[in-house]
Design a protein around this motif. Structure first.
Motif, PDB file in Angstrom:
ATOM      1  N   ALA A 139       2.112  11.462  -7.301  1.00  0.00           N
ATOM      2  CA  ALA A 139       1.641  10.514  -6.314  1.00  0.00           C
ATOM      3  C   ALA A 139       1.245  11.255  -5.037  1.00  0.00           C
ATOM      4  O   ALA A 139       1.903  12.230  -4.665  1.00  0.00           O
ATOM      5  CB  ALA A 139       2.732   9.493  -6.018  1.00  0.00           C
ATOM      6  N   PRO A 140       0.191  10.804  -4.381  1.00  0.00           N
ATOM      7  CA  PRO A 140      -0.230  11.469  -3.144  1.00  0.00           C
ATOM      8  C   PRO A 140       0.889  11.556  -2.110  1.00  0.00           C
ATOM      9  O   PRO A 140       0.978  12.540  -1.372  1.00  0.00           O
ATOM     10  CB  PRO A 140      -1.385  10.600  -2.644  1.00  0.00           C
ATOM     11  N   GLU A 141       1.745  10.541  -2.052  1.00  0.00           N
ATOM     12  CA  GLU A 141       2.841  10.564  -1.080  1.00  0.00           C
ATOM     13  C   GLU A 141       3.750  11.764  -1.293  1.00  0.00           C
ATOM     14  O   GLU A 141       4.239  12.370  -0.332  1.00  0.00           O
ATOM     15  CB  GLU A 141       3.674   9.269  -1.166  1.00  0.00           C
ATOM     16  N   LEU A 142       4.008  12.103  -2.540  1.00  0.00           N
ATOM     17  CA  LEU A 142       4.866  13.257  -2.823  1.00  0.00           C
ATOM     18  C   LEU A 142       4.168  14.564  -2.479  1.00  0.00           C
ATOM     19  O   LEU A 142       4.798  15.491  -1.973  1.00  0.00           O
ATOM     20  CB  LEU A 142       5.279  13.257  -4.295  1.00  0.00           C
ATOM     21  N   ILE A 143       2.868  14.638  -2.769  1.00  0.00           N
ATOM     22  CA  ILE A 143       2.115  15.847  -2.435  1.00  0.00           C
ATOM     23  C   ILE A 143       2.101  16.062  -0.927  1.00  0.00           C
ATOM     24  O   ILE A 143       2.196  17.191  -0.446  1.00  0.00           O
ATOM     25  CB  ILE A 143       0.676  15.751  -2.985  1.00  0.00           C
ATOM     26  N   LEU A 144       2.004  14.968  -0.183  1.00  0.00           N
ATOM     27  CA  LEU A 144       1.968  15.049   1.280  1.00  0.00           C
ATOM     28  C   LEU A 144       3.361  15.073   1.907  1.00  0.00           C
ATOM     29  O   LEU A 144       3.507  14.976   3.119  1.00  0.00           O
ATOM     30  CB  LEU A 144       1.163  13.870   1.838  1.00  0.00           C
ATOM     31  N   ILE A 145       4.372  15.194   1.050  1.00  0.00           N
ATOM     32  CA  ILE A 145       5.768  15.290   1.463  1.00  0.00           C
ATOM     33  C   ILE A 145       6.154  14.100   2.357  1.00  0.00           C
ATOM     34  O   ILE A 145       6.714  14.256   3.436  1.00  0.00           O
ATOM     35  CB  ILE A 145       6.082  16.653   2.111  1.00  0.00           C
ATOM     36  N   GLN A 146       5.833  12.907   1.880  1.00  0.00           N
ATOM     37  CA  GLN A 146       6.201  11.665   2.551  1.00  0.00           C
ATOM     38  C   GLN A 146       7.499  11.154   1.937  1.00  0.00           C
ATOM     39  O   GLN A 146       7.871  11.555   0.835  1.00  0.00           O
ATOM     40  CB  GLN A 146       5.098  10.617   2.366  1.00  0.00           C
ATOM     41  N   PRO A 147       8.191  10.252   2.612  1.00  0.00           N
ATOM     42  CA  PRO A 147       9.431   9.705   2.044  1.00  0.00           C
ATOM     43  C   PRO A 147       9.156   8.976   0.721  1.00  0.00           C
ATOM     44  O   PRO A 147       8.127   8.329   0.550  1.00  0.00           O
ATOM     45  CB  PRO A 147       9.906   8.709   3.104  1.00  0.00           C
TER      46      PRO A 147
ATOM     47  N   ALA B  30       9.193   6.186  -1.873  1.00  0.00           N
ATOM     48  CA  ALA B  30       9.246   4.723  -1.790  1.00  0.00           C
ATOM     49  C   ALA B  30       8.790   4.150  -3.124  1.00  0.00           C
ATOM     50  O   ALA B  30       8.354   4.877  -4.021  1.00  0.00           O
ATOM     51  CB  ALA B  30       8.348   4.236  -0.659  1.00  0.00           C
ATOM     52  N   SER B  31       8.855   2.852  -3.251  1.00  0.00           N
ATOM     53  CA  SER B  31       8.468   2.208  -4.504  1.00  0.00           C
ATOM     54  C   SER B  31       6.991   2.432  -4.825  1.00  0.00           C
ATOM     55  O   SER B  31       6.588   2.328  -5.992  1.00  0.00           O
ATOM     56  CB  SER B  31       8.780   0.714  -4.443  1.00  0.00           C
ATOM     57  N   ALA B  32       6.172   2.748  -3.839  1.00  0.00           N
ATOM     58  CA  ALA B  32       4.752   3.032  -4.086  1.00  0.00           C
ATOM     59  C   ALA B  32       4.578   4.205  -5.053  1.00  0.00           C
ATOM     60  O   ALA B  32       3.637   4.222  -5.843  1.00  0.00           O
ATOM     61  CB  ALA B  32       4.040   3.336  -2.771  1.00  0.00           C
ATOM     62  N   VAL B  33       5.495   5.162  -5.033  1.00  0.00           N
ATOM     63  CA  VAL B  33       5.431   6.305  -5.943  1.00  0.00           C
ATOM     64  C   VAL B  33       5.629   5.826  -7.380  1.00  0.00           C
ATOM     65  O   VAL B  33       4.918   6.264  -8.294  1.00  0.00           O
ATOM     66  CB  VAL B  33       6.477   7.373  -5.567  1.00  0.00           C
ATOM     67  N   ASP B  34       6.562   4.911  -7.584  1.00  0.00           N
ATOM     68  CA  ASP B  34       6.812   4.376  -8.921  1.00  0.00           C
ATOM     69  C   ASP B  34       5.621   3.562  -9.412  1.00  0.00           C
ATOM     70  O   ASP B  34       5.238   3.657 -10.582  1.00  0.00           O
ATOM     71  CB  ASP B  34       8.065   3.505  -8.927  1.00  0.00           C
ATOM     72  N   ILE B  35       5.017   2.776  -8.534  1.00  0.00           N
ATOM     73  CA  ILE B  35       3.838   1.979  -8.897  1.00  0.00           C
ATOM     74  C   ILE B  35       2.682   2.904  -9.251  1.00  0.00           C
ATOM     75  O   ILE B  35       1.954   2.682 -10.224  1.00  0.00           O
ATOM     76  CB  ILE B  35       3.448   1.012  -7.760  1.00  0.00           C
TER      77      ILE B  35
END
Length: 85
Positions: free
Chosen positions: A1-9, A11-16
């Motif tokens: 997920a882009p959030e993980l690549i950008l080292i963001q917290p 959240a459920s968005a990663v699972d979605i």
């Protein structure tokens, strides 16, 4: 997920995101999506994920990057996010 690549917290968005990627790849396996199962390709075929992988890519015989940055691959498929996103 882009959030993980950008080292963001996390959240459920990663699972979605993960569920959507799995669903998209399952749909691509349906008969008629590609000529044969050997022609299937990953949804986001990146090779590295800087800064998480620490691998800046390797240079091939032609001098071009053989590995693609994962975030760039994602944006090439879904487009760049807007400022509001």
């Amino acid at each position: 997920a882009p959030e993980l690549i950008l080292i963001q917290p996390y959240a459920s968005a990663v699972d979605i995101w993960s569920l959507g990627c799995i669903f998209a790849e399952l749909l691509s396996m349906q008969e008629g999506s590609v000529p044969s199962y050997q022609d299937r390709v990953p949804l986001f075929p990146g090779g590295s994920c800087f800064p998480l992988s620490g691998d800046k890519g390797t240079k091939g015989a032609t001098g071009s990057d053989e590995r693609l940055d994962q975030l760039s691959v994602i944006f090439s498929v879904i487009g760049m996010p807007s400022e509001e996103d």
